[in-house]
Motif scaffolding. Structure first.
Motif, PDB file in Angstrom:
ATOM      1  N   TYR A  55      12.136 -18.527 -13.413  1.00  0.00           N
ATOM      2  CA  TYR A  55      11.213 -17.873 -13.463  1.00  0.00           C
ATOM      3  C   TYR A  55      11.450 -16.412 -13.229  1.00  0.00           C
ATOM      4  CZ  TYR A  55       8.461 -22.020 -12.769  1.00  0.00           C
ATOM      5  OH  TYR A  55       7.867 -23.234 -12.915  1.00  0.00           O
ATOM      6  N   ALA A  56      12.678 -15.976 -13.510  1.00  0.00           N
ATOM      7  CA  ALA A  56      13.022 -14.766 -13.366  1.00  0.00           C
ATOM      8  C   ALA A  56      12.305 -13.890 -14.149  1.00  0.00           C
ATOM      9  CB  ALA A  56      14.805 -14.633 -13.487  1.00  0.00           C
ATOM     10  N   GLY A  57      11.996 -12.583 -13.933  1.00  0.00           N
ATOM     11  CA  GLY A  57      11.224 -11.609 -14.769  1.00  0.00           C
ATOM     12  C   GLY A  57       9.796 -11.871 -14.591  1.00  0.00           C
ATOM     13  N   ALA A  58       9.175 -12.844 -13.977  1.00  0.00           N
ATOM     14  CA  ALA A  58       7.856 -12.877 -13.807  1.00  0.00           C
ATOM     15  C   ALA A  58       7.583 -11.729 -12.933  1.00  0.00           C
ATOM     16  CB  ALA A  58       7.354 -14.081 -12.945  1.00  0.00           C
ATOM     17  N   ARG A  59       6.362 -11.104 -13.205  1.00  0.00           N
ATOM     18  CA  ARG A  59       5.768  -9.845 -12.671  1.00  0.00           C
ATOM     19  C   ARG A  59       4.471 -10.157 -11.769  1.00  0.00           C
ATOM     20  NH1 ARG A  59      10.309  -7.245 -13.029  1.00  0.00           N
ATOM     21  NH2 ARG A  59      11.175  -7.288 -14.951  1.00  0.00           N
ATOM     22  N   LEU A  60       4.422  -9.100 -10.873  1.00  0.00           N
ATOM     23  CA  LEU A  60       3.183  -9.126 -10.090  1.00  0.00           C
ATOM     24  C   LEU A  60       1.884  -8.828 -10.913  1.00  0.00           C
ATOM     25  CD1 LEU A  60       3.930  -7.226  -6.869  1.00  0.00           C
ATOM     26  CD2 LEU A  60       3.701  -9.772  -7.206  1.00  0.00           C
ATOM     27  N   PRO A  61       0.967  -9.540 -11.283  1.00  0.00           N
ATOM     28  CA  PRO A  61      -0.111  -9.114 -11.941  1.00  0.00           C
ATOM     29  C   PRO A  61      -1.274  -8.176 -11.583  1.00  0.00           C
ATOM     30  CG  PRO A  61      -0.351 -11.335 -11.381  1.00  0.00           C
ATOM     31  CD  PRO A  61       0.994 -10.863 -10.610  1.00  0.00           C
ATOM     32  N   THR A  62      -1.765  -7.277 -12.217  1.00  0.00           N
ATOM     33  CA  THR A  62      -2.665  -6.678 -11.690  1.00  0.00           C
ATOM     34  C   THR A  62      -3.991  -7.395 -11.642  1.00  0.00           C
ATOM     35  OG1 THR A  62      -3.534  -5.783 -13.875  1.00  0.00           O
ATOM     36  CG2 THR A  62      -1.800  -4.458 -12.412  1.00  0.00           C
ATOM     37  N   LEU A  63      -5.010  -7.236 -10.853  1.00  0.00           N
ATOM     38  CA  LEU A  63      -6.328  -7.854 -10.938  1.00  0.00           C
ATOM     39  C   LEU A  63      -6.752  -8.177 -12.305  1.00  0.00           C
ATOM     40  CD1 LEU A  63      -8.673  -9.530  -9.763  1.00  0.00           C
ATOM     41  CD2 LEU A  63      -9.600  -7.421  -9.017  1.00  0.00           C
TER      42      LEU A  63
ATOM     43  N   ARG B  25       0.734  -1.201  -0.035  1.00  0.00           N
ATOM     44  CA  ARG B  25       0.211   0.128  -0.105  1.00  0.00           C
ATOM     45  C   ARG B  25       0.883   1.363   0.083  1.00  0.00           C
ATOM     46  NH1 ARG B  25      -5.563  -0.135   1.811  1.00  0.00           N
ATOM     47  NH2 ARG B  25      -6.392  -2.169   2.047  1.00  0.00           N
ATOM     48  N   THR B  26       2.303   1.152   0.286  1.00  0.00           N
ATOM     49  CA  THR B  26       3.076   2.412   0.190  1.00  0.00           C
ATOM     50  C   THR B  26       3.644   2.354  -1.358  1.00  0.00           C
ATOM     51  OG1 THR B  26       4.953   1.259   0.972  1.00  0.00           O
ATOM     52  CG2 THR B  26       3.577   2.135   2.423  1.00  0.00           C
ATOM     53  N   LEU B  27       3.484   1.357  -2.260  1.00  0.00           N
ATOM     54  CA  LEU B  27       4.137   1.396  -3.476  1.00  0.00           C
ATOM     55  C   LEU B  27       3.109   1.684  -4.816  1.00  0.00           C
ATOM     56  CD1 LEU B  27       6.296  -1.759  -2.728  1.00  0.00           C
ATOM     57  CD2 LEU B  27       7.152   0.491  -2.779  1.00  0.00           C
ATOM     58  N   THR B  28       3.658   2.374  -5.521  1.00  0.00           N
ATOM     59  CA  THR B  28       2.626   2.698  -6.699  1.00  0.00           C
ATOM     60  C   THR B  28       2.730   1.642  -7.743  1.00  0.00           C
ATOM     61  OG1 THR B  28       4.326   3.636  -7.987  1.00  0.00           O
ATOM     62  CG2 THR B  28       3.430   5.252  -6.354  1.00  0.00           C
ATOM     63  N   ALA B  29       1.563   1.686  -8.572  1.00  0.00           N
ATOM     64  CA  ALA B  29       1.449   0.411  -9.653  1.00  0.00           C
ATOM     65  C   ALA B  29       2.852   0.311 -10.324  1.00  0.00           C
ATOM     66  CB  ALA B  29       0.317   0.833 -10.405  1.00  0.00           C
ATOM     67  N   ALA B  30       3.422   1.366 -10.730  1.00  0.00           N
ATOM     68  CA  ALA B  30       4.426   1.705 -11.629  1.00  0.00           C
ATOM     69  C   ALA B  30       5.596   0.971 -10.926  1.00  0.00           C
ATOM     70  CB  ALA B  30       4.939   2.949 -11.947  1.00  0.00           C
ATOM     71  N   GLN B  31       5.792   1.170  -9.452  1.00  0.00           N
ATOM     72  CA  GLN B  31       6.870   0.398  -8.824  1.00  0.00           C
ATOM     73  C   GLN B  31       6.535  -1.073  -8.498  1.00  0.00           C
ATOM     74  OE1 GLN B  31       6.320   2.981  -5.347  1.00  0.00           O
ATOM     75  NE2 GLN B  31       8.433   3.937  -5.686  1.00  0.00           N
ATOM     76  N   LEU B  32       5.412  -1.411  -8.521  1.00  0.00           N
ATOM     77  CA  LEU B  32       5.097  -3.011  -8.325  1.00  0.00           C
ATOM     78  C   LEU B  32       5.376  -3.400  -9.633  1.00  0.00           C
ATOM     79  CD1 LEU B  32       1.894  -2.437  -6.219  1.00  0.00           C
ATOM     80  CD2 LEU B  32       3.816  -3.443  -5.206  1.00  0.00           C
ATOM     81  N   LYS B  33       4.934  -2.783 -10.562  1.00  0.00           N
ATOM     82  CA  LYS B  33       5.224  -3.643 -12.023  1.00  0.00           C
ATOM     83  C   LYS B  33       6.720  -3.914 -12.318  1.00  0.00           C
ATOM     84  CE  LYS B  33       2.663  -5.131 -14.145  1.00  0.00           C
ATOM     85  NZ  LYS B  33       2.145  -6.390 -14.311  1.00  0.00           N
ATOM     86  N   ALA B  34       7.422  -2.803 -11.488  1.00  0.00           N
ATOM     87  CA  ALA B  34       8.996  -3.356 -11.775  1.00  0.00           C
ATOM     88  C   ALA B  34       9.537  -4.308 -11.177  1.00  0.00           C
ATOM     89  CB  ALA B  34       9.692  -1.868 -11.618  1.00  0.00           C
ATOM     90  N   LEU B  35       9.002  -4.844 -10.118  1.00  0.00           N
ATOM     91  CA  LEU B  35       9.677  -6.023  -9.331  1.00  0.00           C
ATOM     92  C   LEU B  35       9.548  -7.414  -9.962  1.00  0.00           C
ATOM     93  CD1 LEU B  35       7.755  -4.961  -5.857  1.00  0.00           C
ATOM     94  CD2 LEU B  35      10.162  -4.224  -6.806  1.00  0.00           C
ATOM     95  N   ASP B  36      10.830  -8.136  -9.707  1.00  0.00           N
ATOM     96  CA  ASP B  36      10.891  -9.436 -10.192  1.00  0.00           C
ATOM     97  C   ASP B  36      10.128 -10.263  -9.040  1.00  0.00           C
ATOM     98  OD1 ASP B  36      11.519 -12.000 -10.652  1.00  0.00           O
ATOM     99  OD2 ASP B  36      13.494 -11.470 -11.253  1.00  0.00           O
ATOM    100  N   ALA B  37       9.027 -10.821  -9.516  1.00  0.00           N
ATOM    101  CA  ALA B  37       8.224 -11.852  -8.596  1.00  0.00           C
ATOM    102  C   ALA B  37       8.411 -13.235  -9.044  1.00  0.00           C
ATOM    103  CB  ALA B  37       6.716 -11.585  -8.836  1.00  0.00           C
ATOM    104  N   GLY B  38       9.488 -13.647  -9.516  1.00  0.00           N
ATOM    105  CA  GLY B  38       9.644 -15.010  -9.838  1.00  0.00           C
ATOM    106  C   GLY B  38      10.925 -15.482  -9.456  1.00  0.00           C
ATOM    107  N   SER B  39      12.106 -14.637  -9.271  1.00  0.00           N
ATOM    108  CA  SER B  39      13.589 -15.364  -9.173  1.00  0.00           C
ATOM    109  C   SER B  39      13.586 -16.023  -7.808  1.00  0.00           C
ATOM    110  CB  SER B  39      14.256 -14.112  -9.472  1.00  0.00           C
ATOM    111  OG  SER B  39      14.689 -13.635 -10.504  1.00  0.00           O
ATOM    112  N   TRP B  40      12.779 -15.500  -6.798  1.00  0.00           N
ATOM    113  CA  TRP B  40      12.857 -16.053  -5.406  1.00  0.00           C
ATOM    114  C   TRP B  40      12.435 -17.437  -5.399  1.00  0.00           C
ATOM    115  CZ3 TRP B  40       8.783 -18.089  -2.603  1.00  0.00           C
ATOM    116  CH2 TRP B  40       7.470 -18.084  -3.522  1.00  0.00           C
ATOM    117  N   PHE B  41      11.695 -17.928  -6.216  1.00  0.00           N
ATOM    118  CA  PHE B  41      11.244 -19.433  -6.528  1.00  0.00           C
ATOM    119  C   PHE B  41      12.135 -20.186  -7.193  1.00  0.00           C
ATOM    120  CE2 PHE B  41       8.746 -22.843  -7.822  1.00  0.00           C
ATOM    121  CZ  PHE B  41       7.865 -23.275  -6.835  1.00  0.00           C
TER     122      PHE B  41
END
Length: 623
Positions: A316-324, A296-312
């Motif tokens: 999966y590097a480069g997977a992004r947080l999807p919007t609804l 809730r402190t991060l903008t949509a643009a900031q969230l879309k820039a994050l890598d949501a796959g490498s941790w797994f």
């Protein structure tokens, strides 16, 4: 012409009465946003063809359609032929007794038309059954497109072949874009991929053969069929997507869940700082991305820039947080339904934004909203009464039915552990028209327990495994089989051998084995050192839901010098006795060996072993 014995006729009035009863039961079992509002539907079609002619309003589009011997017969020597009837329905059950009279080959098929315009124009959807139903595509859900091409969305097989001359009770339950395929009362296939028209009715279709139909029944059902019908497996809900196989709450996890056979994807939604609903479970991005901070402190643009796959995993590097919106668009275009958890406290405006996205993506018929937050559910019901809702609980309320009624939810969703501790609540909730979905359960042992107490759906990190477990269960319990593979029947063994008792069995809950009347463990080596020389009998009994099966085998313990040596060396004799016994054995003095074992039994060597050693030695002495 082949003549078969026919079962007693059921007149239309009786069929209609049965359908009305089924509708009343459906009112109890099938939930709606307000459970008490569910009403039984109309009997739209009830036809047993006892009049001897085509029913009024039935339209034979092509092929040969005649009524003969109280059955409707459709013949298609080539191509696909159909007859249309009924009317457009969103929620209905369509059943018939079907018999292949003759087919050109086992790949030929017949189908129940689920959404077919009265004039037969494309596109239309069907539930197909081949005469070779045991093939991998023996059952199908498919669409004939406007380009006259087949879009086969789901395939499955039956545990036995329809063949020819055999009555098969087929039924399909349709709820919007979802449908369940039943054969002889058991669900064998499910789809979430139907695209519905505004005017298509029902049809019967034949391809490459002659098929007869009887007792055609179409019954309108209440909407939102989330309760598990009789003969159906538990609904598979992929927790955060296929989160055991891919990074959770990503589109790749959603794709794997879809391909794994999940009926629903379960994901979490929370807003960014600028109010965009994103798919994320935690309150922060720290665990599942390369970023940090509260969502809730991060903008949509900031969230879309994050890598949501490498941790797994690196792949999966480069997977992004999807919007609804992105998640819903993917489900809309590629298939699937969403169990959407509103995560954490949300204001009415934040819930309104979620509803706005669901409606913009035209997914109101394919989204089910759940939450631990009572206010979020109340806001959802107020803003979008067309959306079914579910109350998440870590434990059970003192009165789950009262809570479900107060909130007007379609489902009550506690942990699997809580349900197993108090299973009676399921029957109470079902009687109130409320479905039950358990979370988060990954153990086949718990799947079995939850299935037996009537749970409607399972939220799991392992959708592929649950799909396989469901499929195995839908093959149904058969009469058990059992055999004794080792030791083989009639085999001769000496004392030195230790055969592993191997007893294959199918469709059995328990398998017990006795050796000469005494229980012995399966999968363990048999100790032959304490058995008398000669024949011994093994008996196996397998018990299951459909009965018991038995198998027997005999083996013979033979007396040999090598076997006697093994007896001596493993007897536990004192060193002095072991020296004497071994010396007699090596020199072939079997009679002296027997006398020594008898004389010192219980002193220098165990009494029971001494008796066997002496008996074998005397046998060798007489040869």
């Amino acid at each position: 012409m082949l003549t078969l014995n026919r079962r007693p006729r059921r007149p239309v009035a009786v069929l209609a009465a049965l359908a009305t009863t089924a509708g009343l039961l459906a009112a109890v079992q099938i939930s709606a946003p307000a459970p008490a509002a569910a009403k039984p539907g109309d009997v739209v079609v009830a036809e047993d063809f006892s009049a001897g002619t085509l029913p009024a309003g039935w339209r034979a589009i092509d092929g040969e359609w005649t009524v003969r011997d109280g059955r409707l017969r459709g013949t298609a020597t080539s191509g696909t032929k159909k007859i249309t009837f009924g009317r457009h329905l969103t929620d209905f059950r369509f059943s018939a007794t079907v018999r292949f009279e003759s087919v050109a080959e086992a790949t030929r098929w017949t189908a129940l038309g689920l959404d077919v315009p009265a004039d037969g124009r494309t596109p239309w959807w069907i539930a197909t059954m081949r005469s070779g139903t045991t093939a991998a595509n023996g059952l199908e859900f498919a669409q004939l497109t406007t380009a006259n091409a087949w879009n086969v969305t789901n395939t499955g097989s039956a545990p036995y072949a329809a063949g020819t001359g055999r009555d098969m009770l087929v039924a399909v339950e349709v709820h919007g874009n979802q449908a369940r395929w039943f054969l002889d009362g058991r669900q064998l296939l499910r789809t979430t991929s139907l695209t519905r028209s505004t005017d298509g009715g029902q049809a019967l279709i034949v391809n490459g053969g002659s098929v007869s139909f009887d007792d055609v029944l179409v019954t309108e059902l209440p909407p939102n069929g989330y309760l598990r019908p009789a003969g159906a497996p538990m609904t598979i809900i992929a927790h955060r997507g296929a989160s055991a196989a891919a990074p959770e709450n990503t589109l790749v996890a959603q794709e794997i869940a879809r391909r794994s056979g999940a009926d629903f994807v379960e994901n979490d939604v929370q807003p960014s700082r600028d109010g965009v609903p994103f798919v994320l479970h935690d309150a922060t991005v720290d665990r599942t991305t390369d970023g940090s901070g509260a969502i809730r402190t991060l903008t949509a643009a900031q969230l879309k820039a994050l890598d949501a796959g490498s941790w797994f995993a690196p792949q999966y590097a480069g997977a992004r947080l999807p919007t609804l919106a992105e998640q819903l668009a993917d489900l809309r275009t590629r298939g699937g339904n969403l169990l959407l958890e509103i995560k954490g406290a949300h204001t009415r405006d934040e819930v309104a934004r979620i509803v706005e996205v669901i409606r913009a993506e035209k997914m109101t018929t394919r989204v089910f909203v759940q939450s631990f937050e009572v206010d979020a559910l109340r806001f959802t019901r107020e803003l979008a009464p067309e959306l079914p809702t579910g109350l998440l609980r870590s434990g059970l309320d003192a009165d789950p039915v009262a809570m479900a009624r107060e909130l007007g939810v379609t489902a009550y969703n506690p942990t699997g552990t809580a349900l197993l501790a108090r299973p009676s609540v399921i029957a109470d909730l079902h009687a109130a028209g409320v479905a039950v979905m358990a979370w988060t359960v990954d153990s086949p042992a718990q799947w079995q327990q939850l299935e037996r107490i009537g749970t409607d759906g399972i939220i799991t990190n392992r959708p592929a495994e649950l799909a396989g477990w469901n499929a195995a269960g839908q093959l149904g319990a058969a009469v058990p089989t059992v055999s004794i593979a080792a030791p083989a029947d009639g085999v001769e063994l000496d004392r030195a051998q230790r055969p592993v008792l191997t007893v294959p069995a199918t469709d059995a809950d328990t398998v017990t084995v006795t050796l000469d009347g005494a229980a012995v463990p399966v999968g363990k080596p048999l100790d032959l050192t304490g058995l008398a020389a000669g024949a011994h009998r093994l008996r196996a009994v397998a018990s299951g839901p459909k009965g018991t099966a038995t198998a027997e085998a005999t083996f013979t313990v033979a007396v040999t010098p090598a076997g006697l040596g093994h007896l001596v060396l493993t007897s536990g004799a004192a060193d002095q006795a072991l020296t004497v016994l071994t010396n007699h054995l090596v020199k072939g003095r079997y009679a002296q060996l027997a006398r020594y074992a008898e004389r010192h039994a219980g002193r220098f060597l165990p009494e029971a072993k001494a008796r066997v050693i002496a008996a074998d030695a005397r046998t060798l002495a007489t040869r």
